[in-house]
Design a protein around this motif. Sequence first.
Motif, PDB file in Angstrom:
ATOM      1  N   GLY A  26      49.419  36.686  -2.513  1.00  0.00           N
ATOM      2  CA  GLY A  26      49.400  38.143  -2.394  1.00  0.00           C
ATOM      3  C   GLY A  26      48.670  38.641  -1.156  1.00  0.00           C
ATOM      4  N   SER A  27      48.189  37.708  -0.339  1.00  0.00           N
ATOM      5  CA  SER A  27      47.465  38.104   0.876  1.00  0.00           C
ATOM      6  C   SER A  27      48.325  37.888   2.110  1.00  0.00           C
ATOM      7  CB  SER A  27      46.187  37.272   1.014  1.00  0.00           C
ATOM      8  OG  SER A  27      45.556  37.562   2.248  1.00  0.00           O
ATOM      9  N   LEU A  28      48.243  38.816   3.054  1.00  0.00           N
ATOM     10  CA  LEU A  28      48.954  38.671   4.330  1.00  0.00           C
ATOM     11  C   LEU A  28      48.023  38.063   5.391  1.00  0.00           C
ATOM     12  CD1 LEU A  28      50.678  42.208   4.487  1.00  0.00           C
ATOM     13  CD2 LEU A  28      51.519  40.120   3.406  1.00  0.00           C
ATOM     14  N   GLY A  31      44.282  32.676   7.216  1.00  0.00           N
ATOM     15  CA  GLY A  31      43.013  32.155   6.682  1.00  0.00           C
ATOM     16  C   GLY A  31      42.700  32.652   5.285  1.00  0.00           C
ATOM     17  N   SER A  32      43.693  33.230   4.617  1.00  0.00           N
ATOM     18  CA  SER A  32      43.510  33.761   3.261  1.00  0.00           C
ATOM     19  C   SER A  32      43.029  32.676   2.282  1.00  0.00           C
ATOM     20  CB  SER A  32      44.861  34.307   2.779  1.00  0.00           C
ATOM     21  OG  SER A  32      44.951  34.271   1.373  1.00  0.00           O
ATOM     22  N   PHE A  33      42.026  33.035   1.470  1.00  0.00           N
ATOM     23  CA  PHE A  33      41.545  32.110   0.439  1.00  0.00           C
ATOM     24  C   PHE A  33      42.607  31.903  -0.641  1.00  0.00           C
ATOM     25  CE2 PHE A  33      37.420  34.206   1.790  1.00  0.00           C
ATOM     26  CZ  PHE A  33      37.079  33.181   2.657  1.00  0.00           C
ATOM     27  N   ASN A  34      43.376  32.945  -0.921  1.00  0.00           N
ATOM     28  CA  ASN A  34      44.440  32.806  -1.931  1.00  0.00           C
ATOM     29  C   ASN A  34      45.528  31.847  -1.465  1.00  0.00           C
ATOM     30  OD1 ASN A  34      44.033  34.762  -4.358  1.00  0.00           O
ATOM     31  ND2 ASN A  34      43.230  35.798  -2.548  1.00  0.00           N
ATOM     32  N   THR A  35      45.882  31.940  -0.178  1.00  0.00           N
ATOM     33  CA  THR A  35      46.888  31.021   0.350  1.00  0.00           C
ATOM     34  C   THR A  35      46.331  29.588   0.339  1.00  0.00           C
ATOM     35  OG1 THR A  35      47.659  32.842   1.729  1.00  0.00           O
ATOM     36  CG2 THR A  35      48.453  30.652   2.306  1.00  0.00           C
ATOM     37  N   PRO A  45      44.713  38.316  -4.001  1.00  0.00           N
ATOM     38  CA  PRO A  45      43.375  38.889  -3.869  1.00  0.00           C
ATOM     39  C   PRO A  45      43.206  40.044  -4.834  1.00  0.00           C
ATOM     40  CG  PRO A  45      44.614  39.119  -1.787  1.00  0.00           C
ATOM     41  CD  PRO A  45      45.558  38.602  -2.829  1.00  0.00           C
ATOM     42  N   GLU A  46      41.950  40.340  -5.131  1.00  0.00           N
ATOM     43  CA  GLU A  46      41.639  41.555  -5.887  1.00  0.00           C
ATOM     44  C   GLU A  46      41.202  42.617  -4.884  1.00  0.00           C
ATOM     45  OE1 GLU A  46      39.378  41.493  -9.722  1.00  0.00           O
ATOM     46  OE2 GLU A  46      37.876  42.501  -8.489  1.00  0.00           O
ATOM     47  N   TYR A  47      41.921  43.724  -4.894  1.00  0.00           N
ATOM     48  CA  TYR A  47      41.529  44.870  -4.068  1.00  0.00           C
ATOM     49  C   TYR A  47      41.167  46.014  -4.997  1.00  0.00           C
ATOM     50  CZ  TYR A  47      43.677  42.746   0.167  1.00  0.00           C
ATOM     51  OH  TYR A  47      43.994  41.942   1.214  1.00  0.00           O
ATOM     52  N   ALA A  88      41.598  34.423  -5.865  1.00  0.00           N
ATOM     53  CA  ALA A  88      40.416  33.913  -5.161  1.00  0.00           C
ATOM     54  C   ALA A  88      39.733  35.083  -4.481  1.00  0.00           C
ATOM     55  CB  ALA A  88      40.827  32.868  -4.124  1.00  0.00           C
ATOM     56  N   SER A  89      38.402  35.085  -4.587  1.00  0.00           N
ATOM     57  CA  SER A  89      37.635  36.179  -3.976  1.00  0.00           C
ATOM     58  C   SER A  89      36.244  35.666  -3.629  1.00  0.00           C
ATOM     59  CB  SER A  89      37.521  37.332  -4.978  1.00  0.00           C
ATOM     60  OG  SER A  89      36.463  38.182  -4.618  1.00  0.00           O
ATOM     61  N   PRO A  90      35.651  36.217  -2.580  1.00  0.00           N
ATOM     62  CA  PRO A  90      34.248  35.877  -2.309  1.00  0.00           C
ATOM     63  C   PRO A  90      33.308  36.386  -3.407  1.00  0.00           C
ATOM     64  CG  PRO A  90      35.280  36.972  -0.414  1.00  0.00           C
ATOM     65  CD  PRO A  90      36.221  37.101  -1.568  1.00  0.00           C
TER      66      PRO A  90
HETATM   67  C1  LIG Z   1      40.449  46.979   0.363  1.00  0.00           C
HETATM   68  C2  LIG Z   1      39.691  45.822  -0.212  1.00  0.00           C
HETATM   69  C3  LIG Z   1      39.237  45.900  -1.512  1.00  0.00           C
HETATM   70  C4  LIG Z   1      38.576  44.811  -2.087  1.00  0.00           C
HETATM   71  N1  LIG Z   1      38.207  44.882  -3.398  1.00  0.00           N
HETATM   72  C5  LIG Z   1      37.708  43.777  -4.008  1.00  0.00           C
HETATM   73  C6  LIG Z   1      37.474  43.778  -5.409  1.00  0.00           C
HETATM   74  O1  LIG Z   1      37.696  44.738  -6.120  1.00  0.00           O
HETATM   75  N2  LIG Z   1      37.018  42.630  -5.975  1.00  0.00           N
HETATM   76  C7  LIG Z   1      36.773  41.506  -5.221  1.00  0.00           C
HETATM   77  O2  LIG Z   1      36.377  40.497  -5.798  1.00  0.00           O
HETATM   78  N3  LIG Z   1      36.987  41.482  -3.890  1.00  0.00           N
HETATM   79  C8  LIG Z   1      37.447  42.586  -3.265  1.00  0.00           C
HETATM   80  N4  LIG Z   1      37.715  42.570  -1.918  1.00  0.00           N
HETATM   81  C9  LIG Z   1      37.386  41.367  -1.150  1.00  0.00           C
HETATM   82  C10 LIG Z   1      38.566  40.405  -1.159  1.00  0.00           C
HETATM   83  O3  LIG Z   1      38.501  39.665  -2.354  1.00  0.00           O
HETATM   84  C11 LIG Z   1      38.453  39.483   0.058  1.00  0.00           C
HETATM   85  O4  LIG Z   1      38.679  40.222   1.240  1.00  0.00           O
HETATM   86  C12 LIG Z   1      39.399  38.294  -0.047  1.00  0.00           C
HETATM   87  O5  LIG Z   1      39.047  37.361   0.942  1.00  0.00           O
HETATM   88  C13 LIG Z   1      40.854  38.714   0.096  1.00  0.00           C
HETATM   89  O6  LIG Z   1      41.684  37.634  -0.197  1.00  0.00           O
HETATM   90  P1  LIG Z   1      42.310  36.665   0.924  1.00  0.00           P
HETATM   91  O7  LIG Z   1      41.151  35.829   1.449  1.00  0.00           O
HETATM   92  O8  LIG Z   1      43.296  35.838   0.197  1.00  0.00           O
HETATM   93  O9  LIG Z   1      42.897  37.515   2.010  1.00  0.00           O
HETATM   94  C14 LIG Z   1      38.334  43.655  -1.325  1.00  0.00           C
HETATM   95  C15 LIG Z   1      38.799  43.597   0.013  1.00  0.00           C
HETATM   96  C16 LIG Z   1      39.478  44.649   0.551  1.00  0.00           C
HETATM   97  C17 LIG Z   1      39.997  44.546   1.962  1.00  0.00           C
END
Ligand SMILES: Cc1cc2nc3c(=O)[nH]c(=O)nc-3n(C[C@H](O)[C@H](O)[C@H](O)COP(=O)(O)O)c2cc1C
Length: 196
Positions: A13-15, A18-22, A84-86, A124-126
């Motif tokens: 779900g990440s574009l 270096g995405s952690f989900n990918t 990712p969770e946004y 996956a999320s930090p």
């Molecule tokens: C707009 C936005 C909202 C986010 N909201 C959350 C959140 O609600 N919970 C969370 O654990 N991380 C949140 N993050 C951090 C993302 O989990 C983190 O950027 C993650 O690395 C995204 O996944 P990716 O590495 O696959 O791109 C958010 C990041 C962005 C850019």
Amino acid sequence: MSQTPIKIAMISGSLRKGSFNTKLLKCVDETVSGMDQVELDHISLSELDLPMFNEDLEAASFPESALELKRRLIAADGVLISSPEYNGSFSGALKNAIDWASRPRPDEESLACFKGKVCALLAASPGAIGGLRGIRHVRQVLTQLQMHVIPQEFALGKAHEAFDDNGQLKEEFARNMANNVGQSLVKIARMHKSAL
Ligand SMILES: Cc1cc2nc3c(=O)[nH]c(=O)nc-3n(C[C@H](O)[C@H](O)[C@H](O)COP(=O)(O)O)c2cc1C
């Protein structure tokens, strides 16, 4: 006796490069691709570059990228998603892809990309809980679209510390949890296909 061949589509779900989900999907891919009679299709939303869903655009000319997404989902028996969770939900890119794929084309059964297919969810999320809240929302949407979303799921917390330089998960616990989701998806999708 030989196994029923099955095809699994994988979608991050990440574009983000270096995405952690990918990365998490790649780790599971290595396990699942070693299973007997499993074909994988990696659907990259960043490569597909779908336009934002708009009913005017749909009516004027259904985009080739959305048709390709639909073809690939229709061909799959199961789907493995890591998003990712946004802001407490899943990514807009994934929702946009789901919205395009949900739209019917002539001579196609309703919800052909989803209905009756088996799906498994990762995140996956930090953050500490790894995007678990996003998983809940994807599950709800895909259930609405009549997918069988299996109960096995895994949200990788502290994802920024979880991978080594080769992209492998450092912790055995995380490896086992993620691989269990992939392996369960294959087993259940195969049982499901065999029963049809
Ligand atoms: C707009 C936005 C909202 C986010 N909201 C959350 C959140 O609600 N919970 C969370 O654990 N991380 C949140 N993050 C951090 C993302 O989990 C983190 O950027 C993650 O690395 C995204 O996944 P990716 O590495 O696959 O791109 C958010 C990041 C962005 C850019």
